[in-house]
Structures are given as structure tokens and as C-alpha cells.
Design a protein around this motif. Structure first.
Motif, mmCIF file in Angstrom:
data_model
loop_
_atom_site.group_PDB
_atom_site.id
_atom_site.type_symbol
_atom_site.label_atom_id
_atom_site.label_comp_id
_atom_site.label_asym_id
_atom_site.label_seq_id
_atom_site.Cartn_x
_atom_site.Cartn_y
_atom_site.Cartn_z
ATOM 1 N N ASP A 37 -8.271 3.267 -9.410
ATOM 2 C CA ASP A 37 -7.572 4.307 -8.657
ATOM 3 C C ASP A 37 -6.422 3.779 -7.804
ATOM 4 O OD1 ASP A 37 -9.740 3.166 -7.037
ATOM 5 O OD2 ASP A 37 -9.297 4.729 -5.573
ATOM 6 N N SER A 38 -5.417 3.206 -8.451
ATOM 7 C CA SER A 38 -4.214 2.802 -7.727
ATOM 8 C C SER A 38 -3.292 3.997 -7.500
ATOM 9 C CB SER A 38 -3.493 1.682 -8.477
ATOM 10 O OG SER A 38 -3.250 2.065 -9.808
ATOM 11 N N ALA A 39 -3.710 5.162 -7.925
ATOM 12 C CA ALA A 39 -3.058 6.445 -7.645
ATOM 13 C C ALA A 39 -4.172 7.476 -7.524
ATOM 14 C CB ALA A 39 -2.086 6.821 -8.763
ATOM 15 N N ALA A 40 -3.795 8.703 -7.216
ATOM 16 C CA ALA A 40 -4.797 9.761 -7.044
ATOM 17 C C ALA A 40 -5.515 10.050 -8.358
ATOM 18 C CB ALA A 40 -4.137 11.032 -6.532
ATOM 19 N N VAL A 41 -6.831 10.143 -8.274
ATOM 20 C CA VAL A 41 -7.669 10.621 -9.380
ATOM 21 C C VAL A 41 -8.393 11.838 -8.844
ATOM 22 C CG1 VAL A 41 -9.612 10.132 -10.906
ATOM 23 C CG2 VAL A 41 -7.948 8.326 -10.388
ATOM 24 N N THR A 42 -8.067 12.997 -9.401
ATOM 25 C CA THR A 42 -8.655 14.252 -8.958
ATOM 26 C C THR A 42 -9.535 14.791 -10.072
ATOM 27 O OG1 THR A 42 -6.663 14.676 -7.661
ATOM 28 C CG2 THR A 42 -8.128 16.546 -8.059
ATOM 29 N N ILE A 83 3.303 -7.280 -10.704
ATOM 30 C CA ILE A 83 3.991 -6.025 -10.413
ATOM 31 C C ILE A 83 3.387 -4.904 -11.263
ATOM 32 C CG2 ILE A 83 6.212 -4.824 -10.376
ATOM 33 C CD1 ILE A 83 5.891 -7.164 -8.336
ATOM 34 N N GLU A 84 3.014 -3.829 -10.591
ATOM 35 C CA GLU A 84 2.410 -2.677 -11.260
ATOM 36 C C GLU A 84 2.746 -1.418 -10.471
ATOM 37 O OE1 GLU A 84 -2.057 -2.468 -9.571
ATOM 38 O OE2 GLU A 84 -1.650 -4.254 -10.778
ATOM 39 N N ARG A 85 2.372 -0.285 -11.012
ATOM 40 C CA ARG A 85 2.480 0.983 -10.301
ATOM 41 C C ARG A 85 1.264 1.815 -10.668
ATOM 42 N NH1 ARG A 85 7.028 4.476 -13.644
ATOM 43 N NH2 ARG A 85 6.060 4.128 -15.668
ATOM 44 N N TRP A 108 6.801 0.745 -7.916
ATOM 45 C CA TRP A 108 6.331 -0.577 -8.342
ATOM 46 C C TRP A 108 5.963 -1.379 -7.100
ATOM 47 C CZ3 TRP A 108 5.267 -1.106 -13.273
ATOM 48 C CH2 TRP A 108 5.947 -0.328 -14.208
ATOM 49 N N TYR A 109 4.877 -2.123 -7.153
ATOM 50 C CA TYR A 109 4.396 -2.906 -6.019
ATOM 51 C C TYR A 109 3.706 -4.159 -6.529
ATOM 52 C CZ TYR A 109 -0.163 -1.008 -7.206
ATOM 53 O OH TYR A 109 -1.307 -0.682 -7.881
ATOM 54 N N ASP A 110 3.452 -5.084 -5.613
ATOM 55 C CA ASP A 110 2.755 -6.329 -5.938
ATOM 56 C C ASP A 110 1.252 -6.095 -5.798
ATOM 57 O OD1 ASP A 110 1.659 -8.858 -6.194
ATOM 58 O OD2 ASP A 110 2.936 -9.780 -4.674
ATOM 59 N N GLY A 111 0.554 -6.008 -6.923
ATOM 60 C CA GLY A 111 -0.877 -5.762 -6.925
ATOM 61 C C GLY A 111 -1.698 -6.896 -6.340
ATOM 62 N N ARG A 112 -1.085 -8.044 -6.114
ATOM 63 C CA ARG A 112 -1.802 -9.186 -5.547
ATOM 64 C C ARG A 112 -1.637 -9.282 -4.034
ATOM 65 N NH1 ARG A 112 0.570 -13.667 -9.519
ATOM 66 N NH2 ARG A 112 2.359 -12.949 -8.363
ATOM 67 N N ASP A 113 -1.038 -8.271 -3.422
ATOM 68 C CA ASP A 113 -0.817 -8.251 -1.978
ATOM 69 C C ASP A 113 -2.147 -8.444 -1.234
ATOM 70 O OD1 ASP A 113 1.153 -7.355 0.301
ATOM 71 O OD2 ASP A 113 -0.727 -6.249 0.614
ATOM 72 N N PHE A 148 0.834 -1.201 0.000
ATOM 73 C CA PHE A 148 0.000 0.000 0.000
ATOM 74 C C PHE A 148 0.871 1.254 0.000
ATOM 75 C CE2 PHE A 148 -2.261 3.434 2.168
ATOM 76 C CZ PHE A 148 -3.394 3.531 1.372
ATOM 77 N N ASP A 149 1.899 1.290 0.849
ATOM 78 C CA ASP A 149 2.805 2.449 0.888
ATOM 79 C C ASP A 149 3.498 2.645 -0.458
ATOM 80 O OD1 ASP A 149 2.202 2.981 3.573
ATOM 81 O OD2 ASP A 149 3.843 1.697 4.291
ATOM 82 N N GLN A 150 3.950 1.550 -1.051
ATOM 83 C CA GLN A 150 4.602 1.624 -2.365
ATOM 84 C C GLN A 150 3.624 2.157 -3.412
ATOM 85 O OE1 GLN A 150 5.750 -2.473 -2.583
ATOM 86 N NE2 GLN A 150 7.777 -2.104 -1.712
ATOM 87 N N MET A 151 2.387 1.665 -3.390
ATOM 88 C CA MET A 151 1.365 2.124 -4.325
ATOM 89 C C MET A 151 1.126 3.617 -4.159
ATOM 90 S SD MET A 151 -2.595 0.827 -4.758
ATOM 91 C CE MET A 151 -3.243 1.639 -3.304
ATOM 92 N N MET A 152 1.014 4.066 -2.925
ATOM 93 C CA MET A 152 0.692 5.462 -2.663
ATOM 94 C C MET A 152 1.798 6.420 -3.109
ATOM 95 S SD MET A 152 -2.356 5.356 -1.726
ATOM 96 C CE MET A 152 -2.642 7.026 -1.213
#
Length: 186
Positions: A92-97, A126-128, A14-19, A6-10
Motif C-alpha cells: 500500500d504505497s498508495a490508497a487501497v480502498t 525510485i518508485e511511485r 516518484w520517490y525514494d522507496g529506501r528513505d 512520504f509526502d511524495q509517495m502520498m
């Protein structure tokens, strides 16, 4: 000490989307969207309470038609008077404003997820996330697709079915696949 997925995503790493912790957040989002979709319109109002609580921030007079889908919800920030038509999807794996008084047409899709280019990393989940910023008084036509990292300026128009792969200037109109600037009559 390592960061959580979650911290990596925020922070856009790159992070493990299956976490499992991320899956738990997505399950919470699915429950909120199910409540929004399942409540009678006169009970639900502009949006179900669970959905409103899930979103990062919601300005006054926003309205989300059902059905609606988001990956997490917590990264979505809606300005005043935003309208999302039926079938809008926001990954929304990142901010959507989304700025004030913006209208997003039916079946429009906003994607923040950027999957790894290396097939081995991609198959490992692995995604970001790259943020998407949509200005005030924007009109996004039905079935338009907004890709990761895109910024759309205030007052812009995105034609129905357009695939937006790069930034769109304020007041511009973009159409096509990929979306390109188009003449806009007053």
C-alpha cells in the motif's frame, strides 16, 4: 523546501522507496502484523488491536485472517464486513480502498508500487504508488494479483489466479493472465 519521501509517495510522485523514514513506517507495520499473526485467534478476534490502529480506516465487522502483510497499513481503507483470507498481501504505497462486504481469497495480492522504467532509477529505489480501488460486494479469488492503478467495480468477480492489469467493470467477471472479461452465469 522539498517534500519528504512520504509526502511524495502520498501524492503519487516518484520517490525514494529506501528513505529511512519510510523504512521506519514499514517496521511499525511489520510489528503490528507480527502481533496479529502471533496472538491466539480467540485473543486476536477479527484483527489484533495494533493492526486495526495501523490501518487507514476499518468499517464494522471486518475480519483479517493471519497471516496478513501490508507495506505501511495506513493507506488501507476497508468498508463494512470486508473479509481478507489467509496470506493476503497489500503493498500500500498508495490508497487501497475496499468496498463493503468484499471478500478477498487466500494468497491474493494487491500492489500499488510501480517501479521506475529506467534501470538506473529503479536500482536507486525510485518508485511511485498508484491507488487500487475495489468496489462493494466484490469477490477476489485465491492467488489473484491486482496491479497498480486498477479499479474493480461493485459486484465484480476476479477468478482465482487471475492477474488484473486493467480496470474491471461493475458486475463483470475477469479471469486469466492477464485477466480478461469472462462470461458470468447468473
Amino acid at each position: 523546501m522539498t517534500d519528504s519521501a512520504f509526502d511524495q509517495m502520498m501524492r503519487g510522485a516518484w520517490y525514494d522507496g529506501r528513505d529511512p523514514a519510510l523504512e521506519a513506517l514499514r517496521a511499525t507495520a511489520r510489528r503490528a502484523m507480527h502481533a496479529h499473526r502471533s496472538l491466539p485467534p480467540e485473543t486476536r478476534g477479527a484483527m489484533a488491536p495494533d493492526l486495526k490502529a495501523l490501518l487507514g480506516s476499518v468499517g464494522p465487522d471486518c475480519f483479517i485472517e493471519a497471516p496478513f502483510h501490508a507495506s505501511y497499513g495506513c493507506n488501507i481503507h476497508l468498508g463494512a464486513g470486508v473479509y481478507l483470507n489467509a496470506g493476503v498481501t497489500i503493498l500500500d504505497s498508495a490508497a487501497v480502498t475496499v468496498g463493503d462486504r468484499t471478500m478477498i481469497g487466500p494468497a491474493a495480492q494487491i500492489y500499488c508500487a510501480d517501479h521506475h522504467r529506467d534501470p538506473a532509477h529503479r536500482s536507486a529505489g525510485i518508485e511511485r504508488g498508484l491507488p487500487v480501488t475495489i468496489g462493494a460486494q466484490v469477490w477476489i479469488g485465491g492467488a489473484a494479483v491486482i496491479l497498480p492503478g486498477v479499479t474493480i467495480g461493485d459486484g465484480a468477480i476476479i477468478a482465482a489466479g487471475a492477474v488484473v492489469t486493467r480496470d474491471v467493470a461493475a458486475g463483470a467477471m475477469a479471469r486469466g493472465t492477464p485477466a480478461r472479461p469472462a462470461y458470468q452465469s447468473p
